[in-house]
Design an enzyme around this catalytic site. Structure first.
Site, PDB file in Angstrom:
ATOM      1  N   ARG A  25      67.221  24.056  40.724  1.00  0.00           N
ATOM      2  CA  ARG A  25      66.874  22.821  40.020  1.00  0.00           C
ATOM      3  C   ARG A  25      65.379  22.573  40.178  1.00  0.00           C
ATOM      4  O   ARG A  25      64.810  22.812  41.244  1.00  0.00           O
ATOM      5  CB  ARG A  25      67.631  21.617  40.595  1.00  0.00           C
ATOM      6  CG  ARG A  25      69.040  21.465  40.085  1.00  0.00           C
ATOM      7  CD  ARG A  25      69.095  21.012  38.615  1.00  0.00           C
ATOM      8  NE  ARG A  25      70.453  20.885  38.128  1.00  0.00           N
ATOM      9  CZ  ARG A  25      71.133  21.857  37.507  1.00  0.00           C
ATOM     10  NH1 ARG A  25      70.590  23.019  37.277  1.00  0.00           N
ATOM     11  NH2 ARG A  25      72.373  21.651  37.088  1.00  0.00           N
TER      12      ARG A  25
ATOM     13  N   GLU B 199      62.043  18.668  32.739  1.00  0.00           N
ATOM     14  CA  GLU B 199      62.490  19.456  31.582  1.00  0.00           C
ATOM     15  C   GLU B 199      63.335  18.592  30.638  1.00  0.00           C
ATOM     16  O   GLU B 199      63.920  17.606  31.098  1.00  0.00           O
ATOM     17  CB  GLU B 199      63.294  20.686  32.053  1.00  0.00           C
ATOM     18  CG  GLU B 199      64.575  20.353  32.805  1.00  0.00           C
ATOM     19  CD  GLU B 199      65.320  21.596  33.271  1.00  0.00           C
ATOM     20  OE1 GLU B 199      64.764  22.405  34.020  1.00  0.00           O
ATOM     21  OE2 GLU B 199      66.498  21.713  32.881  1.00  0.00           O
TER      22      GLU B 199
ATOM     23  N   HIS C 159      65.610  27.023  30.922  1.00  0.00           N
ATOM     24  CA  HIS C 159      66.903  26.703  31.560  1.00  0.00           C
ATOM     25  C   HIS C 159      68.040  27.469  30.875  1.00  0.00           C
ATOM     26  O   HIS C 159      68.964  26.866  30.328  1.00  0.00           O
ATOM     27  CB  HIS C 159      67.158  25.188  31.532  1.00  0.00           C
ATOM     28  CG  HIS C 159      68.164  24.755  32.572  1.00  0.00           C
ATOM     29  ND1 HIS C 159      68.138  23.532  33.173  1.00  0.00           N
ATOM     30  CD2 HIS C 159      69.247  25.392  33.118  1.00  0.00           C
ATOM     31  CE1 HIS C 159      69.139  23.433  34.035  1.00  0.00           C
ATOM     32  NE2 HIS C 159      69.823  24.552  34.014  1.00  0.00           N
TER      33      HIS C 159
HETATM   34  P1  NAP Z   1      76.998  26.540  45.662  1.00  0.00           P
HETATM   35  O1  NAP Z   1      77.929  27.693  45.790  1.00  0.00           O
HETATM   36  O2  NAP Z   1      77.471  25.184  46.016  1.00  0.00           O
HETATM   37  O3  NAP Z   1      75.690  26.895  46.504  1.00  0.00           O
HETATM   38  C1  NAP Z   1      74.691  25.959  46.775  1.00  0.00           C
HETATM   39  C2  NAP Z   1      73.943  26.405  48.003  1.00  0.00           C
HETATM   40  O4  NAP Z   1      72.897  25.460  48.237  1.00  0.00           O
HETATM   41  C3  NAP Z   1      74.805  26.454  49.250  1.00  0.00           C
HETATM   42  O5  NAP Z   1      74.684  27.714  49.846  1.00  0.00           O
HETATM   43  C4  NAP Z   1      74.204  25.386  50.157  1.00  0.00           C
HETATM   44  O6  NAP Z   1      74.086  25.828  51.484  1.00  0.00           O
HETATM   45  C5  NAP Z   1      72.807  25.227  49.618  1.00  0.00           C
HETATM   46  N1  NAP Z   1      72.323  23.897  49.948  1.00  0.00           N
HETATM   47  C6  NAP Z   1      72.865  22.719  49.605  1.00  0.00           C
HETATM   48  N2  NAP Z   1      72.158  21.700  50.140  1.00  0.00           N
HETATM   49  C7  NAP Z   1      71.146  22.282  50.831  1.00  0.00           C
HETATM   50  C8  NAP Z   1      70.090  21.774  51.610  1.00  0.00           C
HETATM   51  N3  NAP Z   1      69.914  20.462  51.766  1.00  0.00           N
HETATM   52  N4  NAP Z   1      69.249  22.647  52.187  1.00  0.00           N
HETATM   53  C9  NAP Z   1      69.408  23.965  52.011  1.00  0.00           C
HETATM   54  N5  NAP Z   1      70.411  24.508  51.290  1.00  0.00           N
HETATM   55  C10 NAP Z   1      71.264  23.680  50.713  1.00  0.00           C
HETATM   56  O7  NAP Z   1      76.461  26.420  44.178  1.00  0.00           O
HETATM   57  P2  NAP Z   1      76.198  27.582  43.110  1.00  0.00           P
HETATM   58  O8  NAP Z   1      77.381  27.716  42.233  1.00  0.00           O
HETATM   59  O9  NAP Z   1      75.659  28.784  43.791  1.00  0.00           O
HETATM   60  O10 NAP Z   1      75.046  26.872  42.236  1.00  0.00           O
HETATM   61  C11 NAP Z   1      73.833  26.505  42.850  1.00  0.00           C
HETATM   62  C12 NAP Z   1      72.972  25.710  41.911  1.00  0.00           C
HETATM   63  O11 NAP Z   1      72.420  26.528  40.911  1.00  0.00           O
HETATM   64  C13 NAP Z   1      73.686  24.610  41.115  1.00  0.00           C
HETATM   65  O12 NAP Z   1      73.890  23.445  41.884  1.00  0.00           O
HETATM   66  C14 NAP Z   1      72.728  24.381  39.971  1.00  0.00           C
HETATM   67  O13 NAP Z   1      71.792  23.382  40.315  1.00  0.00           O
HETATM   68  C15 NAP Z   1      72.013  25.708  39.839  1.00  0.00           C
HETATM   69  N6  NAP Z   1      72.357  26.393  38.584  1.00  0.00           N
HETATM   70  C16 NAP Z   1      71.367  26.661  37.698  1.00  0.00           C
HETATM   71  C17 NAP Z   1      71.667  27.311  36.506  1.00  0.00           C
HETATM   72  C18 NAP Z   1      70.593  27.647  35.510  1.00  0.00           C
HETATM   73  O14 NAP Z   1      70.886  27.735  34.328  1.00  0.00           O
HETATM   74  N7  NAP Z   1      69.374  27.875  35.943  1.00  0.00           N
HETATM   75  C19 NAP Z   1      72.986  27.645  36.201  1.00  0.00           C
HETATM   76  C20 NAP Z   1      73.968  27.355  37.140  1.00  0.00           C
HETATM   77  C21 NAP Z   1      73.636  26.732  38.321  1.00  0.00           C
HETATM   78  P3  NAP Z   1      75.194  25.492  52.600  1.00  0.00           P
HETATM   79  O15 NAP Z   1      76.387  26.282  52.212  1.00  0.00           O
HETATM   80  O16 NAP Z   1      74.565  25.919  53.853  1.00  0.00           O
HETATM   81  O17 NAP Z   1      75.451  24.036  52.515  1.00  0.00           O
END
Ligand code: NAP
Length: 312
Positions: free
Chosen positions: A230, A259, A277
């Site tokens: 993000r 954005e 994005h």
């Molecule tokens: P996820 O499985 O929930 O993974 C999120 C990760 O972020 C977890 O490993 C978590 O670590 C870490 N995290 C959360 N809070 C944190 C903090 N305060 N400090 C450090 N690490 C932290 O989610 P995902 O499915 O991989 O997706 C991740 C993100 O990618 C989404 O939330 C979205 O914003 C983004 N995304 C972007 C696109 C795009 O088009 N560019 C598409 C899809 C998703 P812990 O396990 O240690 O808590």
């Protein structure tokens, strides 16, 4: 369980829009007259929305009998999940089905930034390829050190691809995981160790500006930042200053603060590669995400549980 009214807050995509109407008879909020929500909100049991549209406290308040929300997208920073859960409302997102495509794009940005592919393409398009070796040398990718901020579903898909590039991988998050990569409890220390730092965590107050001026300074003048998480995770003002001052080597960004659109201070730099994005934006993945929005609501009606609840 009877569906009651299924409300669709905004267009999601051709497949979801069609299935929501055909299979759930969804009411399209944007087609309704002003005041519909105030007059009919109490009849709504299920809500389909998206991370773009969100579902804030005001929307929740207008739907006093809501039982489940199904949102397109894996991010939930625009959904008031805490307020929904406090009312016993189930909230679903669309995880897993997009991991590979987002990880592919992270690698596309990483390689494009390190090897300056867009700048090289512009060089050729401008007719400047007049002598061999006229384009400046870039940065090697294979064998380098890869740091990942947020080793969740997408972060792990990025890490696995790193192994194919013979990269050592370390990560930072809230807690260590049972993975074959080393956990680094300090983000500045991870940035100092790695050559390429990929942001793969979500947005929201907890991760706001985690990538600070200090982290960028630690990444160093040949370091590359990639952000597919993000825009809010990176202090964008600090990033611009770091690029202008040669504090880091380059940045590949799929998400930005403010954005849509990118400030000239970022988009006019050769060492910055920006995509609009598009992490999950492939035909196959978008279809799977749209189907999952509908399947979550159908599962709730059948079993009383959505398939992929947000784990907040
Ligand atoms: P996820 O499985 O929930 O993974 C999120 C990760 O972020 C977890 O490993 C978590 O670590 C870490 N995290 C959360 N809070 C944190 C903090 N305060 N400090 C450090 N690490 C932290 O989610 P995902 O499915 O991989 O997706 C991740 C993100 O990618 C989404 O939330 C979205 O914003 C983004 N995304 C972007 C696109 C795009 O088009 N560019 C598409 C899809 C998703 P812990 O396990 O240690 O808590």
């Amino acid at each position: 369980m009877t569906a009651g009214v299924v409300l669709q807050a905004a267009p999601i995509g051709p497949l979801a829009d069609r299935l929501l109407r055909e299979e759930l008879g969804a009411v399209r909020l944007w087609d309704q007259p002003p005041g519909w929500l105030a007059a009919q909100g109490a009849s709504v049991r299920l809500l389909a929305t998206s991370v773009r549209q969100g579902c804030d406290a005001a929307m929740l308040a207008a739907l006093p009998n809501l039982r489940a929300v199904s949102s397109w997208g894996v991010g939930y920073d625009t959904l008031d999940v805490a307020a929904a859960h406090a009312r016993g409302i189930q909230v679903a997102n669309t995880p897993d089905v997009l991991d590979d495509c987002v990880a592919d794009l992270a690698w596309g940005l990483l390689i494009a930034t390190a090897r300056r592919i867009p700048a090289a393409d512009r060089h050729v398009s401008a007719g400047e390829w007049t002598t061999l070796g006229s384009f400046p040398l870039a940065t090697r990718v294979s064998g380098k050190r890869l740091g990942i901020l947020g080793l969740g579903r997408i972060g792990q898909a990025i890490a696995r691809r790193g192994e194919g590039f013979a990269m050592e991988v370390r990560y930072h998050g809230r807690r260590p995981k049972d993975v074959p990569y080393r956990f680094e409890p300090s983000l500045p220390a991870l940035a100092a160790w790695c050559d390429m730092l990929v942001v793969a965590c979500g947005g929201g107050p907890e991760t706001h500006h985690l990538v600070s001026a200090e982290v960028l300074a630690a990444l160093g003048p040949r370091g590359i930042l990639v952000n597919i998480g993000r825009g809010s995770v990176v202090d964008q003002q600090a990033l611009v200053a770091a690029l202008e001052g040669g504090v880091i080597g380059g940045a590949g960004l799929d998400v930005l603060q403010g954005e849509p659109g990118a400030p000239a201070a970022l988009r006019e730099r050769d060492e910055v590669v920006i995509t609009p994005h598009i992490g999950s934006a492939t035909i196959e993945t978008r279809e799977a995400m749209e189907r999952l929005v509908v399947d979550n609501l159908l599962a709730f009606l059948r079993d009383g549980r959505v398939l992929t609840p947000v784990q907040a």
